[in-house]
Design a protein around this motif. Structure first.
Motif, PDB file in Angstrom:
ATOM      1  N   MET A   1     -35.227   7.590  -1.396  1.00 59.72           N
ATOM      2  CA  MET A   1     -36.454   6.795  -1.395  1.00 59.72           C
ATOM      3  C   MET A   1     -36.171   5.402  -1.967  1.00 59.72           C
ATOM      4  N   ALA A   2     -36.658   4.389  -1.281  1.00 60.26           N
ATOM      5  CA  ALA A   2     -36.439   3.012  -1.717  1.00 60.26           C
ATOM      6  C   ALA A   2     -37.165   2.752  -3.039  1.00 60.26           C
ATOM      7  N   ASN A   3     -36.540   1.940  -3.867  1.00 61.01           N
ATOM      8  CA  ASN A   3     -37.150   1.558  -5.135  1.00 61.01           C
ATOM      9  C   ASN A   3     -38.340   0.646  -4.864  1.00 61.01           C
ATOM     10  N   PRO A   4     -39.566   1.054  -5.275  1.00 56.64           N
ATOM     11  CA  PRO A   4     -40.740   0.215  -4.993  1.00 56.64           C
ATOM     12  C   PRO A   4     -40.768  -1.052  -5.835  1.00 56.64           C
ATOM     13  N   PHE A   5     -39.975  -1.082  -6.911  1.00 59.17           N
ATOM     14  CA  PHE A   5     -39.973  -2.242  -7.799  1.00 59.17           C
ATOM     15  C   PHE A   5     -38.798  -3.156  -7.462  1.00 59.17           C
ATOM     16  N   GLN A   6     -38.817  -3.630  -6.240  1.00 61.98           N
ATOM     17  CA  GLN A   6     -37.789  -4.541  -5.772  1.00 61.98           C
ATOM     18  C   GLN A   6     -38.418  -5.654  -4.946  1.00 61.98           C
ATOM     19  N   ILE A   7     -37.755  -6.795  -4.913  1.00 58.57           N
ATOM     20  CA  ILE A   7     -38.186  -7.877  -4.056  1.00 58.57           C
ATOM     21  C   ILE A   7     -37.826  -7.517  -2.621  1.00 58.57           C
ATOM     22  N   ASP A   8     -38.725  -7.804  -1.697  1.00 59.09           N
ATOM     23  CA  ASP A   8     -38.494  -7.507  -0.289  1.00 59.09           C
ATOM     24  C   ASP A   8     -37.628  -8.623   0.313  1.00 59.09           C
ATOM     25  N   ILE A 148     -41.886 -17.957  -8.682  1.00 59.03           N
ATOM     26  CA  ILE A 148     -40.531 -18.271  -8.225  1.00 59.03           C
ATOM     27  C   ILE A 148     -39.942 -17.066  -7.489  1.00 59.03           C
ATOM     28  N   MET A 149     -40.111 -15.902  -8.072  1.00 57.95           N
ATOM     29  CA  MET A 149     -39.582 -14.679  -7.465  1.00 57.95           C
ATOM     30  C   MET A 149     -40.221 -14.417  -6.102  1.00 57.95           C
ATOM     31  N   TRP A 266     -41.266  -3.724 -13.254  1.00 55.87           N
ATOM     32  CA  TRP A 266     -40.870  -4.811 -12.376  1.00 55.87           C
ATOM     33  C   TRP A 266     -39.780  -5.695 -12.977  1.00 55.87           C
ATOM     34  N   PHE A 267     -39.581  -5.633 -14.291  1.00 56.20           N
ATOM     35  CA  PHE A 267     -38.746  -6.648 -14.942  1.00 56.20           C
ATOM     36  C   PHE A 267     -37.299  -6.650 -14.439  1.00 56.20           C
ATOM     37  N   SER A 268     -36.748  -5.485 -14.147  1.00 51.74           N
ATOM     38  CA  SER A 268     -35.361  -5.449 -13.668  1.00 51.74           C
ATOM     39  C   SER A 268     -35.220  -6.171 -12.333  1.00 51.74           C
ATOM     40  N   ALA A 269     -36.277  -6.116 -11.506  1.00 55.42           N
ATOM     41  CA  ALA A 269     -36.258  -6.838 -10.230  1.00 55.42           C
ATOM     42  C   ALA A 269     -36.240  -8.341 -10.468  1.00 55.42           C
ATOM     43  N   ILE A 270     -36.978  -8.778 -11.485  1.00 54.12           N
ATOM     44  CA  ILE A 270     -36.994 -10.202 -11.823  1.00 54.12           C
ATOM     45  C   ILE A 270     -35.618 -10.628 -12.313  1.00 54.12           C
ATOM     46  N   GLU A 271     -35.051  -9.857 -13.242  1.00 52.46           N
ATOM     47  CA  GLU A 271     -33.728 -10.176 -13.778  1.00 52.46           C
ATOM     48  C   GLU A 271     -32.652 -10.163 -12.695  1.00 52.46           C
ATOM     49  N   GLY A 272     -32.878  -9.376 -11.677  1.00 54.94           N
ATOM     50  CA  GLY A 272     -31.896  -9.265 -10.603  1.00 54.94           C
ATOM     51  C   GLY A 272     -31.703 -10.538  -9.809  1.00 54.94           C
ATOM     52  N   PHE A 277     -33.353 -18.196 -10.443  1.00 56.74           N
ATOM     53  CA  PHE A 277     -34.074 -18.806 -11.560  1.00 56.74           C
ATOM     54  C   PHE A 277     -33.241 -19.915 -12.207  1.00 56.74           C
ATOM     55  N   ALA A 278     -31.944 -19.683 -12.347  1.00 60.89           N
ATOM     56  CA  ALA A 278     -31.070 -20.679 -12.960  1.00 60.89           C
ATOM     57  C   ALA A 278     -31.015 -21.948 -12.118  1.00 60.89           C
ATOM     58  N   LYS A 279     -30.989 -21.776 -10.809  1.00 65.80           N
ATOM     59  CA  LYS A 279     -30.998 -22.942  -9.918  1.00 65.80           C
ATOM     60  C   LYS A 279     -32.348 -23.648  -9.977  1.00 65.80           C
ATOM     61  N   TYR A 280     -33.413 -22.863  -9.994  1.00 65.01           N
ATOM     62  CA  TYR A 280     -34.769 -23.404  -9.923  1.00 65.01           C
ATOM     63  C   TYR A 280     -35.110 -24.251 -11.156  1.00 65.01           C
ATOM     64  N   LYS A 281     -34.614 -23.850 -12.317  1.00 66.38           N
ATOM     65  CA  LYS A 281     -34.989 -24.565 -13.541  1.00 66.38           C
ATOM     66  C   LYS A 281     -34.398 -25.973 -13.599  1.00 66.38           C
ATOM     67  N   GLU A 282     -33.448 -26.255 -12.711  1.00 66.67           N
ATOM     68  CA  GLU A 282     -32.865 -27.593 -12.641  1.00 66.67           C
ATOM     69  C   GLU A 282     -33.606 -28.496 -11.662  1.00 66.67           C
ATOM     70  N   PHE A 283     -34.513 -27.915 -10.879  1.00 68.00           N
ATOM     71  CA  PHE A 283     -35.250 -28.709  -9.890  1.00 68.00           C
ATOM     72  C   PHE A 283     -36.239 -29.665 -10.573  1.00 68.00           C
ATOM     73  N   GLY A 284     -36.564 -30.718  -9.852  1.00 65.56           N
ATOM     74  CA  GLY A 284     -37.523 -31.702 -10.372  1.00 65.56           C
ATOM     75  C   GLY A 284     -36.957 -33.100 -10.276  1.00 65.56           C
ATOM     76  N   PHE A 285     -37.226 -33.909 -11.272  1.00 65.86           N
ATOM     77  CA  PHE A 285     -36.644 -35.254 -11.314  1.00 65.86           C
ATOM     78  C   PHE A 285     -35.240 -35.192 -11.899  1.00 65.86           C
ATOM     79  N   LYS A 286     -34.378 -36.047 -11.397  1.00 67.09           N
ATOM     80  CA  LYS A 286     -33.026 -36.132 -11.940  1.00 67.09           C
ATOM     81  C   LYS A 286     -33.091 -36.592 -13.394  1.00 67.09           C
TER      82      LYS A 286
END
Length: 287
Positions: A1-8, A148-149, A266-272, A277-286
């Protein structure tokens, strides 16, 4: 059975692409044109720091119906928002909000999507929320991380999401924590700086005292967002006009089992997806 707590992470199906064409103007021609023009606009907006990877640009262009000028405007608004709220969002990663996610019981996501293939976010703003344990800033950061997720899901990019705000047991303790500043921040983010299709917002189980919250919200709402907000109180049949009961848990008059999971599941799916997230936190103005 697929883990329901995963990003599709599944790719677009022909059915999804048909929805994208109908609702978002997504055709091979518009796609190629939109990507090329947005990449050119990013070069011209040299003060912005965003990846020009196709996967990311598609996220932005879909929410903007493949209009590149609208997409660059959104990217600038996202950057402005991050700059204005740098104190709250700087270097944000899931680990910083692990305790509120896993122990706060405030923010949850249904394991199933609704009848329109939309993600359903549950926000418990009533007595479950103890602002002394989970601050308004922390709640916003959790919301920001979830958005973000959600961008990683092709179905959510195309079909959008809905939010159910549950105000059961709302009291003065919670209302005092919802200051005009924190409400303005959330609504500004949702309305001008969130690259997701928020289709509906449902308020349920709100007591009379909720009128105080609504009076704080109204000055910051545009007409488009007001039209997507619906108030149901304890009458779940009103909610069912938007989401059929077979897609809702027993908590909201649905025929699915009562919710027995939380952000902890759900948290393990987020951490996965820490790389995104690391890339996203650098987005914005230079810098």
């Amino acid at each position: 059975m697929a883990n329901p707590f995963q990003i599709d992470m599944s790719p677009e199906t022909p059915e999804l692409l048909a929805i994208a064409e109908k609702e978002l103007r997504e055709t091979p021609e518009n796609r190629a044109k939109g990507l090329a023009e947005l990449r050119d606009l990013l070069k011209k907006n040299s003060d912005l720091n965003y990846t020009d990877d196709e996967e990311f640009l598609v996220i932005i262009l879909r929410v903007c119906h493949w209009y590149p000028e609208s997409a660059i405007k959104l990217l600038r608004q996202m950057a402005e928002f991050r700059k204005e709220h740098e104190k709250v969002l700087k270097d944000l990663m899931p680990e910083q909000e692990k305790i509120p996610f896993t122990e706060g019981g405030i923010i949850n996501v249904l394991t199933n999507k609704d009848h329109k293939n939309r993600r359903v976010l549950i926000v418990n703003n009533g007595e479950i929320w103890d602002p002394a344990v989970v601050s308004s800033d922390s709640m916003f950061r959790m919301f920001y991380l979830i958005h973000i997720m959600a961008q990683l899901e092709k179905t959510t990019q195309i079909c959008g999401c809905i939010v159910i705000y549950d105000f059961e047991g709302l009291g003065m303790k919670q209302i005092k924590a919802m200051t005009p500043g924190t409400i303005q921040r959330l609504l500004t983010f949702i309305q001008v700086a969130m690259p997701l299709r928020l289709k509906e917002v449902h308020f349920v189980k709100q007591p009379f005292i909720f009128n105080m919250v609504w009076s704080l919200m109204k000055p910051f709402l545009n007409q488009k967002m007001k039209s997507r907000m619906h108030f149901h109180g304890d009458d779940m049949s009103k909610l069912h006009k938007f989401v059929p009961p077979e897609y809702l848990p027993k908590n909201y008059g649905g025929t699915m089992p009562e919710i027995n999971y939380s952000g902890k599941d759900w948290f393990s799916a987020i951490e996965g997806h820490n790389d995104f997230f690391a890339k996203y936190k650098e987005f914005g103005f230079k810098k």
